[in-house]
Design an enzyme around this catalytic site. Structure first.
Site, PDB file in Angstrom:
ATOM      1  N   ASP A 120      34.462  49.734  41.560  1.00  0.00           N
ATOM      2  CA  ASP A 120      34.056  48.745  40.484  1.00  0.00           C
ATOM      3  C   ASP A 120      34.671  47.551  40.824  1.00  0.00           C
ATOM      4  O   ASP A 120      35.767  47.499  41.539  1.00  0.00           O
ATOM      5  CB  ASP A 120      34.248  48.992  39.255  1.00  0.00           C
ATOM      6  N   ASP A 151      38.932  44.151  46.887  1.00  0.00           N
ATOM      7  CA  ASP A 151      39.528  44.959  45.963  1.00  0.00           C
ATOM      8  C   ASP A 151      38.244  45.510  45.422  1.00  0.00           C
ATOM      9  O   ASP A 151      37.708  45.314  44.372  1.00  0.00           O
ATOM     10  CB  ASP A 151      40.285  43.989  44.939  1.00  0.00           C
ATOM     11  N   GLU A 185      38.286  51.600  37.409  1.00  0.00           N
ATOM     12  CA  GLU A 185      39.765  50.938  37.813  1.00  0.00           C
ATOM     13  C   GLU A 185      40.154  49.721  37.065  1.00  0.00           C
ATOM     14  O   GLU A 185      41.159  49.484  36.854  1.00  0.00           O
ATOM     15  CB  GLU A 185      39.827  51.076  39.322  1.00  0.00           C
ATOM     16  N   GLU A 186      38.818  48.850  37.267  1.00  0.00           N
ATOM     17  CA  GLU A 186      39.428  47.649  36.835  1.00  0.00           C
ATOM     18  C   GLU A 186      39.420  47.389  35.208  1.00  0.00           C
ATOM     19  O   GLU A 186      39.868  46.431  34.592  1.00  0.00           O
ATOM     20  CB  GLU A 186      38.400  46.391  37.222  1.00  0.00           C
ATOM     21  N   ASP A 214      44.761  50.064  47.581  1.00  0.00           N
ATOM     22  CA  ASP A 214      44.218  49.305  46.978  1.00  0.00           C
ATOM     23  C   ASP A 214      45.160  48.000  46.488  1.00  0.00           C
ATOM     24  O   ASP A 214      45.294  47.806  45.281  1.00  0.00           O
ATOM     25  CB  ASP A 214      43.826  49.931  45.512  1.00  0.00           C
ATOM     26  N   HIS A 463      40.404  39.274  42.210  1.00  0.00           N
ATOM     27  CA  HIS A 463      39.948  38.697  40.542  1.00  0.00           C
ATOM     28  C   HIS A 463      39.698  37.281  40.490  1.00  0.00           C
ATOM     29  O   HIS A 463      39.345  36.803  39.777  1.00  0.00           O
ATOM     30  CB  HIS A 463      40.917  39.083  39.627  1.00  0.00           C
TER      31      HIS A 463
HETATM   32  C1  LIG Z   1      46.611  44.322  43.302  1.00  0.00           C
HETATM   33  C2  LIG Z   1      46.073  45.198  42.521  1.00  0.00           C
HETATM   34  C3  LIG Z   1      46.869  46.444  42.394  1.00  0.00           C
HETATM   35  C4  LIG Z   1      44.553  45.546  42.534  1.00  0.00           C
HETATM   36  C5  LIG Z   1      44.050  46.350  41.744  1.00  0.00           C
HETATM   37  N1  LIG Z   1      42.583  46.870  42.271  1.00  0.00           N
HETATM   38  C6  LIG Z   1      43.897  45.707  40.495  1.00  0.00           C
HETATM   39  O1  LIG Z   1      43.322  44.720  40.324  1.00  0.00           O
HETATM   40  N2  LIG Z   1      44.038  46.521  39.158  1.00  0.00           N
HETATM   41  C7  LIG Z   1      44.015  45.806  37.813  1.00  0.00           C
HETATM   42  C8  LIG Z   1      44.953  44.852  37.600  1.00  0.00           C
HETATM   43  O2  LIG Z   1      44.729  44.142  36.569  1.00  0.00           O
HETATM   44  O3  LIG Z   1      46.150  44.959  38.216  1.00  0.00           O
END
Ligand SMILES: CC(C)C[C@H](N)C(=O)NCC(=O)O
Length: 494
Positions: A120, A151, A185-186, A214, A463
């Site tokens: 996702d 990501d 996950e997000e 990740d 992001h």
């Molecule tokens: C750099 C993070 C660990 C990557 C991960 N996929 C992520 O974005 N997690 C959600 C968050 O808000 O940290």
């Protein structure tokens, strides 16, 4: 003479069993297939698998189907696991995307490695300031731009391609490999905790180690990650008039929800980064001299970082303090206000209901449940002082704990050897400021050892606008995973 013939026989026997590790053949195979890998990433990126936007849920389901199909095509033992439903604010219910698992090999004499990843993504729109269409993977100067490229779609594909390469060359996998790929996950890995608990004595029963890719490097130097921050994500909603009002016609007559909301948000963190919520930092583990020394050694150039993220000045003026506040101290970030006017033009509205979204990154030994109470009590107390007739509601939406590993574990030694083999350098040992919500659950529930083996670049823009992964990191990362599986096979069985 005797030794030579014995050695030859041993070599022949192991080659016949498919045990020999022909690393150069594997890396040649990867190099030859890199266009296909980029194409596969393009196909995955083209699916708008945004887990935070429920209107995109069908796309996310489609993405999980593509993962399932891929793993079935590789003749894995694939399972699709239900993780229940999501209740929306209007009371309706939609299914969570299913979790896809797969197993390659079940040789009891080998270690079993479980690769966790997610497919996702965060939201992305061209008009947010992307230079290219976020859902059309575009290569510019060796970088592959697209939402979810780093990501976490490329790393998941790189793991799949690593297994595929062994199979294509008819080389036995040095370890059994399992995949667990999710699609939430997000938004905090909703539903996955329950699945991990339910599968503790089933899917995880033969798993020895869990590998997560990740996250990213901290500089141009490859890294192994031994810690992540957790996250407590809040909604704070202030509701006033029964509908939006005209700021000329009604402005002056009402206590505006937005004014209340901005005032209470301003009591969360100071301009110099100090968290102002009473008690929140009390549980933070002491910053030891040993840690300070480790941070001093990290290859991190503050000026490059400052330029990469494009700010005039960073919060701290020395490397150790900056890294410590990125990795092992909590912080508050305010992400947005739902219901606020944010379009073009000069709409003169008084919004009737506004919801702030903010989060607090968690570090050892903070507990999200404790933080939830501290934040809720604090915001209500501050709101109370304003004597506003409006209504405040505070809710914690995500409560993910931090994760920390023992870098002396053999998994990290294997990681060092694999990095050395592929990149010719020693990796850095780093922590990660972001959150992988399920990491701590894996550790606490399954009691398996975990390593984070990143292949993302330090400047991938996760992001953000123009997220990318470099072709180099994607392809060499695939080789790293191939080498890692081999190195893990050398860890002594207990
Ligand atoms: C750099 C993070 C660990 C990557 C991960 N996929 C992520 O974005 N997690 C959600 C968050 O808000 O940290």
């Amino acid at each position: 003479m005797k030794c030579v013939s014995v050695c030859v026989v041993v070599l022949m026997m192991s080659a016949a069993r498919g045990h020999s590790f022909r690393f150069n053949d594997l890396t040649d195979y990867v190099d030859k297939h890199q266009e296909e890998y980029v194409q596969a990433l393009g196909d995955w990126v083209s699916i708008e698998s945004d887990s935070s936007d429920v209107t995109k849920r069908a796309e996310l389901q489609r993405m999980m189907g593509v993962v399932e199909e891929k793993l079935r095509g590789m003749k894995g033992n694939v399972d699709v696991m239900d993780i229940g439903t999501q209740m929306l604010e209007d009371g309706s219910v939609i299914p969570f995307p299913k979790v896809v698992t797969a197993a390659f090999g079940e040789d009891e004499n080998k270690h079993t490695v479980c690769v966790y990843g997610h497919v996702d993504v965060q939201p992305a729109r061209r008009e947010d300031g992307w230079a290219t269409d976020p859902y059309n993977l575009t290569e510019i100067n060796g970088n592959l731009y697209g939402r979810g490229a780093s990501d976490n779609k490329a790393p998941v594909l790189a793991w799949i391609h690593a297994v595929e390469a062994y199979k294509a060359l008819d080389m036995e996998l040095p370890v059994n490999v399992k995949f667990l790929i999710e699609g939430m996950e997000e938004t905090g890995s909703n539903g996955l905790d329950v699945l991990v608990e339910a599968q503790r004595d089933a899917f995880f029963s033969d798993v020895d180690y869990i590998v997560i890719s990740d996250c990213g490097w901290q500089s141009a130097r490859p890294a192994l990650t031994y810690g992540t921050r957790g996250n407590s994500y809040f909604y704070a909603q202030v509701e006033g008039p029964k509908q939006d009002l005209h700021s000329g016609v009604d402005g002056g007559a009402v206590i505006e929800p937005m004014t209340d909301l901005i005032a209470i948000l301003d009591t969360l963190i100071s301009a110099s980064g100090q968290i102002l919520i009473p008690g929140v930092t009390d549980a933070v583990a002491n910053f030891t001299e040993e840690e300070r020394k480790i941070y001093e050694e990290v290859d991190f150039d503050m000026e490059t970082y400052r330029r990469t993220i494009g700010v005039e000045r960073l919060m701290y003026d020395n490397k150790v303090d900056l890294l410590a506040h990125l990795w092992r101290f909590p912080t508050v970030s305010i992400h947005g206000i739902e219901g606020a006017f944010s379009g073009h033009g000069t709409k003169t509205v008084i919004p009737a209901k506004v919801t702030a979204k903010f989060s607090i990154r968690q570090v050892p030994n903070m507990e999200p449940a404790v933080v939830e109470k501290q934040v809720t009590d604090h915001l209500h107390a501050v709101f109370e002082q304003r004597k506003s007739p409006n209504k405040l509601k505070v809710k914690m939406i995500i409560g993910a704990k931090p994760w920390l590993a023992d870098t002396k574990h053999a998994l990290y030694e294997a990681g060092k050897r694999a990095v050395k083999r592929v990149f010719g350098v020693e990796p850095e040992l780093i922590r990660e400021g972001g959150t992988i919500p399920i990491a701590r659950t894996f550790q606490d529930v399954t009691e398996k050892d975990i390593i984070m083996l990143p292949i993302g670049g330090f400047d991938d823009g996760l992001h953000s606008q123009n997220e990318k992964i470099s072709r180099y990191n994607y392809i060499e990362g695939t080789k790293l995973f191939i080498a890692y599986l081999h190195e893990v096979s050398h860890i002594k069985k207990d």
